[in-house]
Design a protein around this motif. Structure first.
Motif, mmCIF file in Angstrom:
data_model
loop_
_atom_site.group_PDB
_atom_site.id
_atom_site.type_symbol
_atom_site.label_atom_id
_atom_site.label_comp_id
_atom_site.label_asym_id
_atom_site.label_seq_id
_atom_site.Cartn_x
_atom_site.Cartn_y
_atom_site.Cartn_z
ATOM 1 N N LEU A 20 -1.562 -1.844 -74.348
ATOM 2 C CA LEU A 20 -0.827 -0.595 -74.175
ATOM 3 C C LEU A 20 0.187 -0.564 -75.313
ATOM 4 O O LEU A 20 1.191 -1.278 -75.279
ATOM 5 C CB LEU A 20 -0.132 -0.566 -72.811
ATOM 6 N N VAL A 21 -0.114 0.232 -76.337
ATOM 7 C CA VAL A 21 0.613 0.096 -77.603
ATOM 8 C C VAL A 21 1.162 1.423 -78.092
ATOM 9 O O VAL A 21 0.711 2.502 -77.702
ATOM 10 C CB VAL A 21 -0.289 -0.525 -78.690
ATOM 11 N N VAL A 22 2.130 1.292 -79.006
ATOM 12 C CA VAL A 22 2.845 2.435 -79.579
ATOM 13 C C VAL A 22 2.742 2.352 -81.094
ATOM 14 O O VAL A 22 2.884 1.267 -81.674
ATOM 15 C CB VAL A 22 4.325 2.412 -79.143
ATOM 16 N N GLY B 152 5.042 -18.268 -82.863
ATOM 17 C CA GLY B 152 4.890 -16.889 -82.438
ATOM 18 C C GLY B 152 3.935 -16.769 -81.270
ATOM 19 O O GLY B 152 2.987 -17.545 -81.153
ATOM 20 N N VAL B 153 4.179 -15.803 -80.393
ATOM 21 C CA VAL B 153 3.271 -15.501 -79.294
ATOM 22 C C VAL B 153 2.576 -14.183 -79.599
ATOM 23 O O VAL B 153 3.219 -13.182 -79.943
ATOM 24 C CB VAL B 153 4.024 -15.408 -77.952
ATOM 25 N N VAL B 154 1.260 -14.188 -79.502
ATOM 26 C CA VAL B 154 0.429 -13.003 -79.741
ATOM 27 C C VAL B 154 -0.572 -12.901 -78.597
ATOM 28 O O VAL B 154 -1.227 -13.888 -78.253
ATOM 29 C CB VAL B 154 -0.332 -13.110 -81.082
ATOM 30 N N THR B 155 -0.710 -11.716 -78.017
ATOM 31 C CA THR B 155 -1.683 -11.520 -76.945
ATOM 32 C C THR B 155 -2.875 -10.709 -77.438
ATOM 33 O O THR B 155 -2.779 -9.955 -78.405
ATOM 34 C CB THR B 155 -1.065 -10.796 -75.737
ATOM 35 N N ASN B 156 -3.975 -10.872 -76.751
ATOM 36 C CA ASN B 156 -5.185 -10.083 -76.997
ATOM 37 C C ASN B 156 -5.971 -10.072 -75.689
ATOM 38 O O ASN B 156 -5.564 -10.696 -74.703
ATOM 39 C CB ASN B 156 -6.005 -10.682 -78.140
ATOM 40 N N VAL C 124 2.164 -4.195 -75.411
ATOM 41 C CA VAL C 124 1.937 -5.254 -74.425
ATOM 42 C C VAL C 124 0.494 -5.204 -73.949
ATOM 43 O O VAL C 124 -0.250 -4.262 -74.244
ATOM 44 C CB VAL C 124 2.870 -5.084 -73.213
ATOM 45 N N ARG C 125 0.098 -6.229 -73.196
ATOM 46 C CA ARG C 125 -1.164 -6.203 -72.447
ATOM 47 C C ARG C 125 -0.848 -5.791 -71.014
ATOM 48 O O ARG C 125 0.130 -6.269 -70.427
ATOM 49 C CB ARG C 125 -1.827 -7.568 -72.452
ATOM 50 N N ILE C 126 -1.647 -4.912 -70.452
ATOM 51 C CA ILE C 126 -1.450 -4.454 -69.078
ATOM 52 C C ILE C 126 -2.678 -4.850 -68.263
ATOM 53 O O ILE C 126 -3.815 -4.680 -68.716
ATOM 54 C CB ILE C 126 -1.191 -2.933 -69.035
ATOM 55 N N GLU C 127 -2.453 -5.428 -67.065
ATOM 56 C CA GLU C 127 -3.545 -5.932 -66.226
ATOM 57 C C GLU C 127 -3.526 -5.275 -64.850
ATOM 58 O O GLU C 127 -2.469 -5.123 -64.232
ATOM 59 C CB GLU C 127 -3.421 -7.448 -66.047
ATOM 60 N N HIS C 128 -4.711 -4.912 -64.378
ATOM 61 C CA HIS C 128 -4.891 -4.329 -63.047
ATOM 62 C C HIS C 128 -6.069 -5.010 -62.349
ATOM 63 O O HIS C 128 -6.981 -5.503 -63.016
ATOM 64 C CB HIS C 128 -5.226 -2.833 -63.139
ATOM 65 N N PRO C 129 -6.100 -4.974 -61.031
ATOM 66 C CA PRO C 129 -7.345 -5.332 -60.350
ATOM 67 C C PRO C 129 -8.459 -4.396 -60.811
ATOM 68 O O PRO C 129 -8.264 -3.178 -60.868
ATOM 69 C CB PRO C 129 -7.009 -5.123 -58.863
#
Length: 533
Positions: A366-368, A346-350, A285-290
């Protein structure tokens, strides 16, 4: 010339670099004839004493004397000259070399072949970067995907719409040549010295255009909307390519610098019997923070210091009980999460950052790790099908309009779908997100692995595991899902004259390593063939 490492200057010190060097070598400033910064990094291990760390190249009055006096100094050495590029090939070419794909590998293969008189023909399935920008903006704003002009396809490759990160773990003297070529094409000069250089997608677009024009100026051709739909093969030897199903272009040298998302090209290569094998990659997934949370964690009281800019991180953990690695990838400080699909359904994030990195939001993948044993079969394209499975699930969860499923981290840990996304930030992904349960579009072992590392990563970057953190799925295009097999001369093991290069061939993992692979491929051609007359 001598090279001195580990020259440290506190971030707020008034001491200048010359004084730091003279103190370290115990010499007078007058003994320095020339001083150049080779590399600059930030040492933030002690948050109350952040320092800049320099590598400098020096010309001194009496270098032999200094070397004798510092014979046991591990940080002082003689600078080895960069090897000159030479052309040794004698075999004549009956046609110019063809390069397929105008990403970093293709662009640098074309640039060096053109520079040394080979008159390459660079073929790109997508449009020029200017036209590509318009297609991508339409996709992000309206959810209208162009399968031939998107984040994956078009001039510059997928890296054009990222952070323009130029970091690489590859140790090769020719990296410096590539950086200099980028600066010549308009990239900021600081990329030559920064330990973690980046250009930013906004500036990178102009750099790509300038590289194109340089290739043409040097005698190469650059053709757009020219998809290679077949190979011409005689007795295992490449004889050319078919473009857009109707045009034949002859050549005994075809450099295959496709991207990691050229799935239809992979299928064509399989039909043609080109040797390929599935390879590991990673999903998540993509992980977002301030951004301020990352800054405070990494820089402590110096967070927001004008000399530092937004902070980055790189996290990894090997989970022996799952036999998998979990890590962050393509970290974009002050960036955005972007839609990166290249085929319908399909949905793909970057992730992406502009040069200023000023969005106020940090994101990373954040990947496995996944391996061929996880794929649905042993087919060379099984990894592609594996990607599609999860991309399609994410597409369905987003409502079939390229909106992405997203979830609050606190809900993810408690196995419950998010009812809303009122977290620490507003999700940046366009065309938009839908509150969901990401466990429905990720393999169970990926979910388990991410859950296990979140507390670990939170100890390393304080605030990483906050319940209000936004997770957006899915990230599947971390690297190529297969490898196109080649020998030590970078030639296909099954087809003479075919040279698989770069990330799409399974031999690189970012802008710099792909560009380097393209350059090395060009050198192999120069060893075998004379310039094209």
């Amino acid at each position: 010339m001598l090279r001195l490492r580990e020259v440290k200057i506190p971030i707020d010190a008034k001491q200048d670099l010359v004084k730091a060097v003279t103190k370290k070598l115990k010499i007078k400033a007058g003994e320095i004839r020339d001083l150049r910064i080779k590399k600059r990094a930030i040492d933030a291990r002690r948050k109350n004493n952040i320092k800049f760390v320099y590598i400098v190249d020096l010309i001194l009055k009496d270098e032999e004397k200094i070397l004798r006096e510092h014979a046991k100094n591990p940080y002082l050495s003689v600078v080895e000259p960069i090897s000159e590029i030479t052309i040794n090939g004698e075999n004549p070419l009956t046609n110019p070399p063809i390069i397929v794909g105008a990403g970093p590998a293709g662009l640098f293969a074309a640039l060096y072949l053109a520079r040394y008189g080979y008159k390459p023909i660079l073929l790109e399935r997508g449009p020029k970067v200017e036209e590509r920008v318009r297609s991508i903006e339409t996709f992000w704003q309206k959810g209208e995907l162009d399968p031939e002009s998107n984040v994956q396809f078009g001039e510059g490759g997928a890296g054009t719409f990222s952070d323009g990160k130029l970091t690489t773990r590859v140790r090769d003297e020719r990296i410096e040549n590539i950086l200099k070529d980028l600066v010549k094409a308009g990239a900021p000069e600081e990329i030559l010295i920064d330990a973690q250089p980046h250009i930013g997608t906004d500036l990178l677009r102009q750099v790509i255009r300038n590289l194109r024009e340089e290739i043409k100026k040097l005698g190469g051709q650059v053709r757009f909307k020219s998809k290679v739909t077949d190979l011409i093969i005689e007795d295992g030897q490449i004889r050319g390519v078919v473009i857009n199903d109707n045009e034949i272009l002859n050549s005994e040298v075809v450099m295959l610098a496709i991207g990691h998302s050229a799935r239809d090209t992979y299928e064509m290569l399989k039909r043609r019997g080109v040797a390929m094998e599935p390879k590991p990659f990673s999903i998540g997934v993509r992980i977002e923070h301030p951004q301020e949370i990352v800054d405070q964690s990494q820089y402590g009281p110096f967070a927001g210091h004008p000399k530092l800019g937004p902070a980055t991180y790189r996290l990894s953990e090997r989970l022996s009980e799952l036999d998998r690695a979990v890590y962050t990838f393509c970290m974009c400080p002050g960036g955005l999460v972007i839609a990166s699909a290249s085929e319908p359904g399909g949905v793909v994030t970057n992730g992406m950052s502009y040069h200023a990195r000023n969005s106020g939001i940090a994101n990373s993948a954040l990947v496995v790790s996944v391996k061929p044993d996880d794929f649905p079969s042993r087919d060379p394209l099984a990894g592609v099908e594996f990607q599609r499975i999860w991309e399609r699930k994410a597409f369905e969860m987003g409502g079939g309009t390229y909106r992405a499923p997203a979830q609050l981290l606190g809900d993810f840990l408690k196995d419950r779908p998010s009812k809303n996304l009122q977290g620490d930030i507003e999700p940046t992904y366009l065309p938009g997100v839908v509150a969901a349960n990401l466990q429905e579009c990720l393999p169970p072992y990926v979910v388990t692995a991410i859950k296990k590392v979140l507390p670990i990563f939170d100890r390393r970057v304080k605030g990483f595991g906050r319940p209000g953190t936004i997770l957006t799925g899915v990230e599947t295009r971390t690297s190529a899902p297969l490898r196109i097999n080649r020998n030590m001369e970078m030639e296909s093991i099954s087809h003479k004259g075919l040279y698989p290069l770069g990330e799409g061939a399974g031999y690189a993992g970012g802008i710099m390593s792909a560009a380097l692979d393209g350059l090395k491929g060009a050198l192999e051609i120069m060893k075998k063939f004379a310039p094209f007359d």
